[in-house]
Design a protein around this motif. Structure first.
Motif, mmCIF file in Angstrom:
data_model
loop_
_atom_site.group_PDB
_atom_site.id
_atom_site.type_symbol
_atom_site.label_atom_id
_atom_site.label_comp_id
_atom_site.label_asym_id
_atom_site.label_seq_id
_atom_site.Cartn_x
_atom_site.Cartn_y
_atom_site.Cartn_z
ATOM 1 N N ILE A 97 12.644 16.673 30.377
ATOM 2 C CA ILE A 97 12.606 16.466 28.867
ATOM 3 C C ILE A 97 12.804 17.703 28.333
ATOM 4 O O ILE A 97 12.296 18.530 28.443
ATOM 5 N N PRO A 98 13.847 17.401 27.222
ATOM 6 C CA PRO A 98 14.059 18.727 26.390
ATOM 7 C C PRO A 98 12.834 19.426 25.626
ATOM 8 O O PRO A 98 12.057 18.183 25.104
ATOM 9 N N ILE A 99 12.512 20.439 25.369
ATOM 10 C CA ILE A 99 11.570 20.799 24.623
ATOM 11 C C ILE A 99 11.969 21.826 23.464
ATOM 12 O O ILE A 99 12.888 22.488 23.493
ATOM 13 N N SER A 100 11.330 21.937 22.434
ATOM 14 C CA SER A 100 11.256 23.029 21.465
ATOM 15 C C SER A 100 9.983 23.559 21.368
ATOM 16 O O SER A 100 8.860 23.106 21.486
ATOM 17 N N ILE A 101 10.042 24.969 21.117
ATOM 18 C CA ILE A 101 8.835 25.645 20.810
ATOM 19 C C ILE A 101 8.659 26.336 19.526
ATOM 20 O O ILE A 101 9.642 26.698 18.841
ATOM 21 N N CYS A 102 7.472 26.175 19.007
ATOM 22 C CA CYS A 102 7.328 27.021 17.777
ATOM 23 C C CYS A 102 5.912 27.498 17.754
ATOM 24 O O CYS A 102 5.301 27.390 18.652
ATOM 25 N N GLY B 76 7.129 20.782 22.067
ATOM 26 C CA GLY B 76 7.360 19.407 21.717
ATOM 27 C C GLY B 76 8.527 18.730 22.420
ATOM 28 O O GLY B 76 9.348 19.302 22.800
ATOM 29 N N SER B 77 8.207 17.611 23.043
ATOM 30 C CA SER B 77 9.057 16.948 23.527
ATOM 31 C C SER B 77 9.800 15.894 22.701
ATOM 32 O O SER B 77 9.081 15.045 22.071
ATOM 33 N N PHE B 78 11.208 15.865 22.585
ATOM 34 C CA PHE B 78 11.830 14.846 21.704
ATOM 35 C C PHE B 78 11.821 13.420 22.126
ATOM 36 O O PHE B 78 11.911 12.624 21.438
ATOM 37 N N GLN B 79 11.788 13.351 23.613
ATOM 38 C CA GLN B 79 11.995 12.013 24.035
ATOM 39 C C GLN B 79 10.872 11.322 24.144
ATOM 40 O O GLN B 79 10.695 10.090 24.174
ATOM 41 N N SER B 80 9.620 12.102 24.386
ATOM 42 C CA SER B 80 8.122 11.426 24.711
ATOM 43 C C SER B 80 7.228 11.421 23.458
ATOM 44 O O SER B 80 6.150 10.863 23.542
ATOM 45 N N ASN B 81 7.879 12.232 22.395
ATOM 46 C CA ASN B 81 7.106 12.169 21.182
ATOM 47 C C ASN B 81 5.612 12.902 21.412
ATOM 48 O O ASN B 81 4.762 12.439 21.043
ATOM 49 N N LYS B 82 5.573 13.995 22.194
ATOM 50 C CA LYS B 82 4.350 14.581 22.494
ATOM 51 C C LYS B 82 4.436 16.068 22.318
ATOM 52 O O LYS B 82 5.468 16.587 22.165
ATOM 53 N N LEU B 83 3.353 16.689 21.838
ATOM 54 C CA LEU B 83 3.088 17.907 21.645
ATOM 55 C C LEU B 83 2.098 18.609 22.670
ATOM 56 O O LEU B 83 1.183 17.961 22.993
ATOM 57 N N LYS B 84 2.171 19.871 23.075
ATOM 58 C CA LYS B 84 1.373 20.634 23.862
ATOM 59 C C LYS B 84 1.101 22.073 23.329
ATOM 60 O O LYS B 84 2.095 22.562 22.825
ATOM 61 N N LEU B 85 -0.193 22.353 23.396
ATOM 62 C CA LEU B 85 -0.305 23.632 22.634
ATOM 63 C C LEU B 85 -0.897 24.402 24.002
ATOM 64 O O LEU B 85 -1.458 24.296 24.699
ATOM 65 N N ILE B 86 0.053 25.688 24.195
ATOM 66 C CA ILE B 86 -0.077 26.595 25.223
ATOM 67 C C ILE B 86 -0.794 27.674 24.939
ATOM 68 O O ILE B 86 -0.174 28.567 24.032
ATOM 69 N N PRO B 87 -1.850 28.070 25.323
ATOM 70 C CA PRO B 87 -2.411 29.537 24.712
ATOM 71 C C PRO B 87 -1.584 30.494 25.391
ATOM 72 O O PRO B 87 -1.255 30.716 26.577
ATOM 73 N N ILE B 88 -1.248 31.394 24.695
ATOM 74 C CA ILE B 88 -0.262 32.671 25.114
ATOM 75 C C ILE B 88 -1.252 33.559 26.154
ATOM 76 O O ILE B 88 -0.275 33.813 26.980
ATOM 77 N N GLU B 89 -2.299 33.628 25.777
ATOM 78 C CA GLU B 89 -2.971 34.373 26.918
ATOM 79 C C GLU B 89 -3.056 34.134 28.209
ATOM 80 O O GLU B 89 -3.299 34.756 29.187
ATOM 81 N N THR B 90 -2.574 32.687 28.477
ATOM 82 C CA THR B 90 -2.616 31.935 29.858
ATOM 83 C C THR B 90 -1.067 32.059 30.342
ATOM 84 O O THR B 90 -0.769 31.933 31.690
ATOM 85 N N VAL C 73 3.993 37.124 17.915
ATOM 86 C CA VAL C 73 2.839 38.264 18.097
ATOM 87 C C VAL C 73 1.635 37.691 17.814
ATOM 88 O O VAL C 73 0.520 38.322 18.355
ATOM 89 N N SER C 74 1.509 37.452 16.570
ATOM 90 C CA SER C 74 0.418 37.258 15.913
ATOM 91 C C SER C 74 -0.323 35.640 16.304
ATOM 92 O O SER C 74 -1.521 35.457 15.790
ATOM 93 N N SER C 75 0.422 35.010 16.904
ATOM 94 C CA SER C 75 -0.099 33.674 17.292
ATOM 95 C C SER C 75 -0.906 33.501 18.449
ATOM 96 O O SER C 75 -0.931 34.341 19.375
ATOM 97 N N LYS C 76 -1.788 32.455 18.607
ATOM 98 C CA LYS C 76 -2.481 32.399 19.875
ATOM 99 C C LYS C 76 -1.812 31.101 20.658
ATOM 100 O O LYS C 76 -2.550 31.155 21.862
ATOM 101 N N TYR C 77 -0.985 30.545 20.134
ATOM 102 C CA TYR C 77 -0.644 29.536 21.119
ATOM 103 C C TYR C 77 1.102 29.297 20.708
ATOM 104 O O TYR C 77 1.565 29.590 19.684
ATOM 105 N N LEU C 78 1.681 28.909 21.935
ATOM 106 C CA LEU C 78 3.044 28.282 21.842
ATOM 107 C C LEU C 78 2.780 26.628 21.486
ATOM 108 O O LEU C 78 1.951 26.092 22.317
ATOM 109 N N VAL C 79 3.683 26.157 20.627
ATOM 110 C CA VAL C 79 3.414 24.592 20.552
ATOM 111 C C VAL C 79 4.781 24.051 21.101
ATOM 112 O O VAL C 79 5.996 24.458 20.485
#
Length: 134
Positions: free
Chosen positions: A98-103, A118-132, A110-116
């Motif tokens: 599934i292709p994803i986009s990151i914002c 998103g899956s275009f095909q399943s209409n889902k978002l996941k927040l990934i903590p940058i520290e992990t 640099v100042s964010s705590k998460y990468l967001v």
């Protein structure tokens, strides 16, 4: 880019405005020197042949190093050391190609705590903590 170069799908300017990071439809991310108008590095290992896939910088606040990241059409996020062309690591975000986009969730990653992601095909978002990551 030269006329025979593959189509660019995304670009991002570095915080200091000295570099441009581009994704193109040949499965490569390129780091350009803004002032010299030339390629500094090419990063490979991810898939990007059909979609707009974001790439970006994770700054020195991340384990005292600068990393490049990119989404991928295989549902993963790939990471590279700034000075190495082969992928350092990758993580699966969405299975089944599934292709994803990151914002980012702040003004810059640099100042964010998460990468967001998103899956275009399943209409889902996941927040990934940058520290992990990595």
């Amino acid at each position: 880019m030269a006329e025979n170069s593959p189509s660019m799908s995304f670009c991002k300017i570095s915080l200091n405005s000295n570099y441009i990071l581009t994704s193109s439809l040949d499965d490569k991310v390129r780091l350009w020197d803004w002032n010299k108008s030339e390629i500094c590095s090419k990063y490979f290992g991810h898939r990007n042949s059909d979609m707009v896939i974001e790439a970006g910088f994770l700054g020195k606040e991340f384990n005292n190093q600068t990393l490049i990241y990119s989404g991928s059409e295989d549902g993963r996020v790939y990471f590279w050391d700034l000075d190495k062309e082969e992928s350092k690591s990758n993580i699966e975000i969405f299975p089944n190609s599934i292709p994803i986009s990151i914002c980012n969730t702040g003004q810059n990653v640099v100042s964010s705590k998460y990468l967001v992601c998103g899956s275009f095909q399943s209409n889902k978002l996941k927040l990934i903590p940058i520290e992990t990551l990595c």
